[in-house]
Design a protein around this motif. Structure first.
Motif, short mmCIF file in Angstrom:
data_model
loop_
_atom_site.label_atom_id
_atom_site.label_comp_id
_atom_site.label_asym_id
_atom_site.label_seq_id
_atom_site.Cartn_x
_atom_site.Cartn_y
_atom_site.Cartn_z
N VAL A 41 0.79 -1.21 0.08
CA VAL A 41 0.04 0.07 0.05
C VAL A 41 0.97 1.21 0.13
O VAL A 41 1.87 1.26 0.62
N LYS A 43 1.20 5.47 0.34
CA LYS A 43 0.38 6.35 1.23
C LYS A 43 1.21 7.55 1.38
O LYS A 43 2.44 7.78 1.92
N ARG A 51 -7.17 11.03 3.21
CA ARG A 51 -6.22 10.72 2.01
C ARG A 51 -6.80 9.42 1.24
O ARG A 51 -6.37 9.64 -0.07
N GLY A 52 -7.23 8.46 1.71
CA GLY A 52 -7.84 7.57 0.95
C GLY A 52 -8.84 8.04 -0.01
O GLY A 52 -8.57 7.69 -1.28
N LYS A 59 -3.35 0.85 -3.64
CA LYS A 59 -2.79 -0.45 -3.49
C LYS A 59 -1.95 -0.90 -4.68
O LYS A 59 -2.38 -0.38 -5.96
N VAL A 92 -2.33 -5.63 3.97
CA VAL A 92 -3.31 -6.23 4.71
C VAL A 92 -4.37 -6.72 3.89
O VAL A 92 -5.08 -6.14 3.20
N GLU A 97 -12.38 -3.97 9.60
CA GLU A 97 -11.87 -2.62 9.85
C GLU A 97 -12.58 -2.24 11.18
O GLU A 97 -13.84 -2.10 10.94
N ASN A 184 -7.91 4.21 12.79
CA ASN A 184 -8.74 4.07 11.81
C ASN A 184 -8.20 3.81 10.53
O ASN A 184 -7.74 4.96 9.97
N PRO A 185 -8.02 2.62 9.92
CA PRO A 185 -8.63 1.35 10.52
C PRO A 185 -7.64 0.72 11.56
O PRO A 185 -6.66 0.92 11.07
N ASP A 197 -3.68 2.64 10.09
CA ASP A 197 -3.66 4.14 10.05
C ASP A 197 -3.50 4.59 11.32
O ASP A 197 -3.91 4.00 12.35
P1 GDP Z 1 -6.99 8.27 5.57
O1 GDP Z 1 -8.15 7.82 4.18
O2 GDP Z 1 -6.18 9.40 5.40
O3 GDP Z 1 -7.52 7.92 6.71
O4 GDP Z 1 -5.80 6.90 5.28
P2 GDP Z 1 -6.18 5.48 5.74
O5 GDP Z 1 -4.67 5.02 6.03
O6 GDP Z 1 -7.01 5.10 6.70
O7 GDP Z 1 -6.36 4.67 4.44
C1 GDP Z 1 -7.80 4.68 3.76
C2 GDP Z 1 -8.30 3.29 3.56
O8 GDP Z 1 -7.61 2.47 2.75
C3 GDP Z 1 -8.56 2.71 4.97
O9 GDP Z 1 -9.68 2.79 5.60
C4 GDP Z 1 -8.52 1.22 4.47
O10 GDP Z 1 -10.07 0.79 4.00
C5 GDP Z 1 -7.74 1.31 3.00
N1 GDP Z 1 -6.55 0.54 3.45
C6 GDP Z 1 -5.31 1.34 3.63
N2 GDP Z 1 -4.17 0.26 3.80
C7 GDP Z 1 -5.03 -1.09 3.43
C8 GDP Z 1 -4.45 -2.36 3.60
O11 GDP Z 1 -3.13 -2.42 3.76
N3 GDP Z 1 -5.29 -3.19 3.13
C9 GDP Z 1 -6.46 -2.94 2.78
N4 GDP Z 1 -7.24 -3.98 2.24
N5 GDP Z 1 -6.98 -1.69 2.77
C10 GDP Z 1 -6.10 -0.72 3.18
#
Ligand code: GDP
Ligand code: MN
Length: 377
Positions: A41, A43, A51-52, A59, A92, A97, A184-185, A197
């Motif tokens: 992943v 980031k 950010r997502g 991914k 992952v 989550e 989160n998550p 995160d």
């Molecule tokens: P945010 O949007 O800034 O809070 O960034 P996050 O690190 O929370 O990533 C956003 C979303 O991407 C998460 O809520 C997960 O659903 C998804 N995500 C992030 N890393 C992974 C991973 O390793 N595996 C999977 N399946 N989903 C991921």
């Protein structure tokens, strides 16, 4: 300070919280040769949520793809900030989550605990009645007991993961004097859990007691310019809108925030928040020189509004220091308007008048003047 995810995860590892293994790319490092084959992943590291949804969490099925995505994110703008580092970590899969956060509730004098069985990007749309929340007294044992109580109705694996996470996070929260720790998550797998995160905000006023955080600031000064500034200069300066065109030279945190709100409500675009703390000048204009120099480096800045409400501060002294600072910060060449009220206003009138800065005692005419100036820039 709001730790970048990578730094927050480094801190989590110190507290024995499991995190996906990852590496940080920054500067000239494009990561080539450092990444094994696998599912990753990618980031973008910015101190902001969402950010997502904003394309900064992607991914990748191969190492090459991960590096390519990282290259694409580097330098991107997001919520007024720039991505200057990218974390690549093991992906992952097949996990549930969930959500956990601990936050200071200053009004209640305690810690607010929030848990949700449904975590992830849609956390904001989880109905309030499905969020479990309680405020408890500010100690780790109370937080742990609260989480143990709240997870009782949850399925066993989620409950066990949250209960174990709470023990580690509560310890970290108090040891590092956090104001917020949010995971989160939090991924819950068949055989364990891992922090997907991490948002950790620590109390800048406690930095003197926090050697690990001070070291982080030293090692990664470029990632935390505002905290570094505050430590070096003893006052608060935050760029609130990198595209704003009005530099604010203000004192008093509350007054400065209110001024930002009023200007925005009036359709104007303030550039920064500033609590310069005139009481700390002690006859030395260097704080003013610093701020004026930063203004001089801001490409979008077109005018400066000086706003000081003086109870104890002598406005005559302030004005003399200000005129001195202007001489020492020649890079700043924009028009200025001042609104000064209070102690020794007449002297300020005389001193600023000589340097051609219009002076008002009410905000409205000052902002009207500012608006006219901006229209002609
Ligand atoms: P945010 O949007 O800034 O809070 O960034 P996050 O690190 O929370 O990533 C956003 C979303 O991407 C998460 O809520 C997960 O659903 C998804 N995500 C992030 N890393 C992974 C991973 O390793 N595996 C999977 N399946 N989903 C991921
Ligand atoms: Mn997140």
């Amino acid at each position: 300070m709001y730790l970048l995810e990578h730094d927050a995860k480094t801190l989590l590892e110190k507290a024995a919280v499991p995190v996906p293994r990852g590496l940080l790319l920054q500067g000239e490092d494009d990561g080539r040769g450092r990444l094994a084959e696998g599912a990753w992943v990618v980031k973008g590291q910015v101190a902001a949520g969402g950010r997502g949804k904003g394309g900064l969490v992607k991914k990748a099925g191969t190492a090459d793809e991960a590096l390519r995505l990282a290259g694409g994110m580097m330098g991107a703008a997001f919520k007024g900030r720039r991505v200057q580092a990218v974390r690549i970590e093991e992906q992952v899969s097949g996990a549930a989550e969930v959500y956990i956060s601990l936050m200071i509730n200053a009004a209640a004098g305690g810690i607010q605990v929030i848990l949700s069985e449904q975590g992830g990007m849609e956390i904001e749309s989880v109905p309030a009645d499905q969020l479990l929340s309680e405020t408890v007294s500010a100690d780790a044992a109370a937080v742990v007991a609260c989480v143990d109580r709240l997870v009782r109705a949850m399925p066993a694996r989620k409950a066990a993961a949250l209960a174990e996470a709470a023990r580690k996070l509560a310890g970290l929260f108090f040891e590092y004097e956090a104001v917020l720790v949010e995971i989160n998550p939090l991924f819950v797998m068949e055989d364990g859990w891992v922090a997907g995160d991490a948002k950790i905000v620590t109390d800048d006023n406690a930095l003197d007691r926090q050697p690990w955080l001070r070291q982080l600031l030293e090692d990664r000064a470029g990632a935390y310019p505002e905290t570094v500034l505050k430590r070096q200069h003893g006052f608060d300066y935050v760029v609130v809108d990198p595209e704003g065109d009005i530099g604010l030279l203000t004192t008093g945190a509350g007054l400065s925030m209110m001024l930002i709100d009023e200007l925005r409500a009036d359709g104007l675009k303030p550039y920064n928040f500033l609590d310069i703390r005139t009481g700390g000048f002690r006859g030395d204009p260097s704080r003013l020189v610093s701020v004026l120099s930063w203004f001089g480096e801001a490409p979008s800045l077109k005018a400066v509004l000086i706003n000081v409400f003086a109870g104890v501060t002598d406005l005559g002294e302030f004005s003399a220091l200000f005129v001195e600072a202007l001489k020492r910060a020649p890079s700043l060449r924009v028009p200025m308007v001042a609104r000064l009220v209070g102690n020794n206003q007449e002297a300020a009138q005389r001193i600023l008048g000589q340097s051609g800065i219009p002076l008002y005692t009410d905000l409205k005419p000052a902002t009207d003047h500012l608006r006219k100036l901006l229209a002609t820039c």
